[in-house]
Design a protein around this motif. Structure first.
Motif, PDB file in Angstrom:
ATOM      1  N   ASP A  74      -9.680  62.715   7.765  1.00  0.00           N
ATOM      2  CA  ASP A  74      -9.494  61.146   8.133  1.00  0.00           C
ATOM      3  C   ASP A  74      -7.824  61.869   8.894  1.00  0.00           C
ATOM      4  O   ASP A  74      -7.705  62.725   7.841  1.00  0.00           O
ATOM      5  CB  ASP A  74      -9.577  60.605   6.930  1.00  0.00           C
ATOM      6  N   VAL A  75      -7.541  60.652   9.461  1.00  0.00           N
ATOM      7  CA  VAL A  75      -5.554  61.174   9.346  1.00  0.00           C
ATOM      8  C   VAL A  75      -5.100  60.372   7.875  1.00  0.00           C
ATOM      9  O   VAL A  75      -4.292  61.396   8.063  1.00  0.00           O
ATOM     10  CB  VAL A  75      -5.126  59.918  10.447  1.00  0.00           C
ATOM     11  N   GLY A 100     -13.889  55.872   5.650  1.00  0.00           N
ATOM     12  CA  GLY A 100     -13.771  54.599   5.432  1.00  0.00           C
ATOM     13  C   GLY A 100     -15.306  53.721   4.536  1.00  0.00           C
ATOM     14  O   GLY A 100     -15.422  54.621   3.595  1.00  0.00           O
ATOM     15  N   TYR A 101     -15.262  52.719   4.895  1.00  0.00           N
ATOM     16  CA  TYR A 101     -16.492  51.865   3.869  1.00  0.00           C
ATOM     17  C   TYR A 101     -17.564  52.191   4.662  1.00  0.00           C
ATOM     18  O   TYR A 101     -18.633  52.332   4.080  1.00  0.00           O
ATOM     19  CB  TYR A 101     -15.822  50.484   4.120  1.00  0.00           C
ATOM     20  N   ILE A 102     -17.298  52.627   5.860  1.00  0.00           N
ATOM     21  CA  ILE A 102     -18.880  52.716   6.271  1.00  0.00           C
ATOM     22  C   ILE A 102     -18.916  54.798   6.199  1.00  0.00           C
ATOM     23  O   ILE A 102     -20.007  54.874   6.372  1.00  0.00           O
ATOM     24  CB  ILE A 102     -19.080  52.358   7.924  1.00  0.00           C
ATOM     25  N   THR A 135      -9.282  59.067  18.196  1.00  0.00           N
ATOM     26  CA  THR A 135     -10.269  59.979  17.980  1.00  0.00           C
ATOM     27  C   THR A 135     -11.378  61.118  19.200  1.00  0.00           C
ATOM     28  O   THR A 135     -11.432  62.283  19.067  1.00  0.00           O
ATOM     29  CB  THR A 135     -11.393  59.479  17.531  1.00  0.00           C
ATOM     30  N   ASN A 181     -11.814  52.573  12.106  1.00  0.00           N
ATOM     31  CA  ASN A 181     -11.898  51.380  12.269  1.00  0.00           C
ATOM     32  C   ASN A 181     -11.117  50.775  13.619  1.00  0.00           C
ATOM     33  O   ASN A 181     -11.130  51.117  14.147  1.00  0.00           O
ATOM     34  CB  ASN A 181     -10.485  50.803  11.058  1.00  0.00           C
ATOM     35  N   ILE A 234     -15.700  61.504  11.569  1.00  0.00           N
ATOM     36  CA  ILE A 234     -14.627  61.096  11.577  1.00  0.00           C
ATOM     37  C   ILE A 234     -14.284  59.869  10.760  1.00  0.00           C
ATOM     38  O   ILE A 234     -14.780  58.681  11.430  1.00  0.00           O
ATOM     39  CB  ILE A 234     -13.703  61.219  12.830  1.00  0.00           C
ATOM     40  N   GLY A 235     -13.105  59.591  10.269  1.00  0.00           N
ATOM     41  CA  GLY A 235     -13.020  58.461   9.339  1.00  0.00           C
ATOM     42  C   GLY A 235     -13.382  58.063   8.260  1.00  0.00           C
ATOM     43  O   GLY A 235     -15.004  58.559   8.232  1.00  0.00           O
ATOM     44  N   ARG A 246      -6.168  59.072   1.400  1.00  0.00           N
ATOM     45  CA  ARG A 246      -7.682  58.650   1.163  1.00  0.00           C
ATOM     46  C   ARG A 246      -8.295  60.350   0.699  1.00  0.00           C
ATOM     47  O   ARG A 246      -9.285  59.505   0.510  1.00  0.00           O
ATOM     48  CB  ARG A 246      -7.801  57.485   2.479  1.00  0.00           C
TER      49      ARG A 246
HETATM   50  P1  ADP Z   1     -15.078  50.889   8.276  1.00  0.00           P
HETATM   51  O1  ADP Z   1     -15.396  49.820   7.559  1.00  0.00           O
HETATM   52  O2  ADP Z   1     -15.618  50.916   9.639  1.00  0.00           O
HETATM   53  O3  ADP Z   1     -14.975  51.911   7.483  1.00  0.00           O
HETATM   54  P2  ADP Z   1     -11.727  51.637   7.349  1.00  0.00           P
HETATM   55  O4  ADP Z   1     -10.739  50.949   7.391  1.00  0.00           O
HETATM   56  O5  ADP Z   1     -12.686  51.613   5.848  1.00  0.00           O
HETATM   57  O6  ADP Z   1     -13.047  50.770   7.949  1.00  0.00           O
HETATM   58  O7  ADP Z   1     -12.351  52.956   7.848  1.00  0.00           O
HETATM   59  C1  ADP Z   1     -11.558  53.784   8.389  1.00  0.00           C
HETATM   60  C2  ADP Z   1     -11.232  55.426   8.889  1.00  0.00           C
HETATM   61  O8  ADP Z   1     -10.777  55.598  10.051  1.00  0.00           O
HETATM   62  C3  ADP Z   1      -9.919  54.697   7.888  1.00  0.00           C
HETATM   63  O9  ADP Z   1      -9.505  55.623   6.666  1.00  0.00           O
HETATM   64  C4  ADP Z   1      -9.049  55.728   9.260  1.00  0.00           C
HETATM   65  O10 ADP Z   1      -7.537  56.199   8.526  1.00  0.00           O
HETATM   66  C5  ADP Z   1      -9.848  56.412   9.658  1.00  0.00           C
HETATM   67  N1  ADP Z   1      -8.814  56.733  11.392  1.00  0.00           N
HETATM   68  C6  ADP Z   1      -8.836  55.786  12.524  1.00  0.00           C
HETATM   69  N2  ADP Z   1      -8.299  56.443  12.775  1.00  0.00           N
HETATM   70  C7  ADP Z   1      -8.746  58.133  12.630  1.00  0.00           C
HETATM   71  C8  ADP Z   1      -8.302  59.438  13.377  1.00  0.00           C
HETATM   72  N3  ADP Z   1      -7.700  58.755  14.846  1.00  0.00           N
HETATM   73  N4  ADP Z   1      -8.963  60.295  12.938  1.00  0.00           N
HETATM   74  C9  ADP Z   1      -9.460  60.548  12.211  1.00  0.00           C
HETATM   75  N5  ADP Z   1      -9.676  59.284  10.462  1.00  0.00           N
HETATM   76  C10 ADP Z   1      -9.329  58.609  11.485  1.00  0.00           C
END
Ligand code: ADP
Ligand code: UDX
Length: 450
Positions: free
Chosen positions: A34-35, A11-13, A112, A90, A8-9, A39
């Motif tokens: 991802d929500v 992003g960069y990680i 989450t 994040n 879930i998420g 993205r």
């Molecule tokens: P990191 O560098 O830790 O990976 P990012 O900001 O690049 O952080 O990515 C975090 C991702 O998590 C974002 O794309 C954000 O939309 C997603 N996110 C945040 N809250 C939720 C959620 N409740 N469900 C799904 N995705 C989420």
């Protein structure tokens, strides 16, 4: 337990980590949710215009996407389908209320956890990947298991990848860390998580600990690295004052095997999403346990880092006859380091703002980070953005090299000199250019720690 994995998420990680896990575990289905629909659409784009730039990432995604790697917004479906759930949402520094400016904002993590709980249809292993304060796993386990019909086992598996080298760091990690409860159920969950990595990481490199050790290790590891950068930057100021050369000092210090040569490059200070956040978290933790002297010690790492950017502006001020108003300064590089488009906590951003306060006309160029730069500095007037370095340098009084992009030493510096106003200054804050050559062209050259 099935072998499907969801993160879930995206992003960069989450993105790069899951792409590599999918590549190395072709027998597992890996889903990334991802929500943020935009993205997800970018991760799915037919022309591979992925939402983040990371060398080698496109190739891994090309190899796996649609085969065993899937990006989606359907959290419910993914949670139901997968028994191992990574969480990579994040966790920025909290900007309000208790712990503002220091503690982590855990609202995305908590939301989450509640979603996982709502959608779970059987027992699940929940693995934290986001950097979180120590004891978050325990809090999450409490939320998840409170009046739950299924059992949730929470593990901590912090990610040590660095941006720009993420794919290589994931393929050949120094170590993988998995922390979990030390009871029968927890040890079984750790063993499950180990299997995912054992597909390509030698088992002796997969280290296991209790949950709290794993959580604290991530903060401590980043704090140690950040502290090395602040330490060499503190020496750099002294080098400038005394005529020593910080690169020479670093080379010799690093030859001591107990110290080692890495992370000793003086520069404009560290940026990126992790270092400042994690050190602030450590400070907050120390304070919460009344360890005030330790809190002050780690605060010093941040203070030194901010001072480094102030010093850059002070030195420009001095070299440019104490007046910067209406002069044009070109910043070469806005990303917090080379090979990424990421601008979170970038030293360039702070330097740009300090220069804007002096009414400097700013020209910003960067091979990958211009879209983020435009967004970050949207509130500033008097900033222009250029894809082309020569355009950025045209009629400038000074060029300040802020990011060590490999392309910068290869630029035609004679041409840049001809385009600039005279006298022309280059402040190479990354010490990545040939200082003698620049001086021979006619530039006045400034470096960090020289
Ligand atoms: P990191 O560098 O830790 O990976 P990012 O900001 O690049 O952080 O990515 C975090 C991702 O998590 C974002 O794309 C954000 O939309 C997603 N996110 C945040 N809250 C939720 C959620 N409740 N469900 C799904 N995705 C989420
Ligand atoms: C860091 C950690 O390295 C990684 O293990 C963790 O998971 C996330 O945080 P990252 O922020 O991507 O990774 O980049 P890193 O290469 O560590 O650089 C951080 C900052 O320190 C950059 O701004 C870089 O320019 C600066 N730095 C690094 C220096 O100024 N000098 C050095 O010698 C090394």
């Amino acid at each position: 337990m099935n072998k499907n994995i969801v993160c879930i998420g995206a992003g960069y990680i989450g993105g790069p980590t899951m792409a590599v896990i999918a590549k190395m575990n072709p027998d597992r289905k890996v889903m990334v949710v991802d929500v943020n629909a935009e993205r997800v659409a970018a991760w799915n784009s037919p022309d591979y215009a992925l939402p983040i730039y990371e060398p080698g990432l496109v190739d891994v995604v090309k190899e796996t996407r649609g085969k065993n790697l899937f990006f989606t917004t359907d959290i419910e479906g993914a949670v139901k389908e997968c028994d191992t759930i990574f969480v990579g949402v994040n966790t920025p520094t909290k900007m309000f209320g208790r712990g503002a400016g220091r503690a982590s904002d855990l609202q995305f993590w908590e939301a989450t956890a509640r979603e996982i709980k709502a959608y779970a249809n059987r027992d699940k292993i929940v693995i934290e990947k986001s950097t979180l304060p120590v004891r978050t796993a325990a809090a999450m386990e409490a939320i998840l298991n409170d009046h739950a019909t299924h059992r949730f086992t929470v593990l901590s598996n912090p990610e040590f990848l660095a941006e720009g080298t993420a794919i290589n760091d994931l393929l050949e990690p120094d170590r993988v860390l998995i922390g979990g409860p030390q009871d029968e159920n927890g040890l079984a969950a750790i063993a499950e998580a180990m299997e995912i990595y054992a597909a390509w990481v030698p088992r002796e490199k997969i280290l296991t600990t209790n949950v709290w050790s794993a959580e604290l290790t991530k903060l401590a590891a980043n704090a140690f690295l950040a502290q090395r950068v602040s330490s060499i930057n503190a020496i750099a100021g002294l080098c400038e004052a005394t005529g020593a050369d910080v690169d020479e000092v670093a080379r010799v210090i690093g030859a001591d095997r107990r110290i080692g040569p890495k992370f000793l490059k003086a520069g404009p200070g560290f940026g990126g999403s992790c270092f400042k956040k994690d050190v602030l978290n450590l400070v907050y933790l120390c304070e919460s346990f009344s360890l005030h002297t330790a809190a002050e010690y780690w605060s010093g790492v941040i203070k030194m880092n901010e001072h480094q950017q102030e010093r850059i502006v002070s030195r420009l001020f001095k070299e440019m006859f104490n007046t910067l108003a209406n002069r044009k300064i070109a910043l070469f590089g806005f990303a917090f380091k080379a090979d990424t488009g990421d601008t979170r906590e970038t030293p360039s951003g702070r330097v740009a703002r300090l220069l804007a306060e002096e009414h400097v006309r700013l020209a910003i160029t960067d091979p990958k980070a211009l879209p983020n730069a435009r967004r970050d500095l949207a509130d500033l007037d008097n900033v222009e953005y250029f894809d082309d370095e020569y355009e950025a340098a045209k009629d400038a009084d000074a060029v300040v090299v802020m990011t060590d992009w490999k392309s910068y030493p290869k630029l035609d510096w004679e041409k840049i000199y001809d385009l600039m106003r005279k006298p022309s200054l280059v402040f190479d804050t990354r010490n990545c250019l040939d200082r003698k050559r620049l001086a021979a062209i006619g530039f006045k050259v400034l470096n960090i720690g020289k």
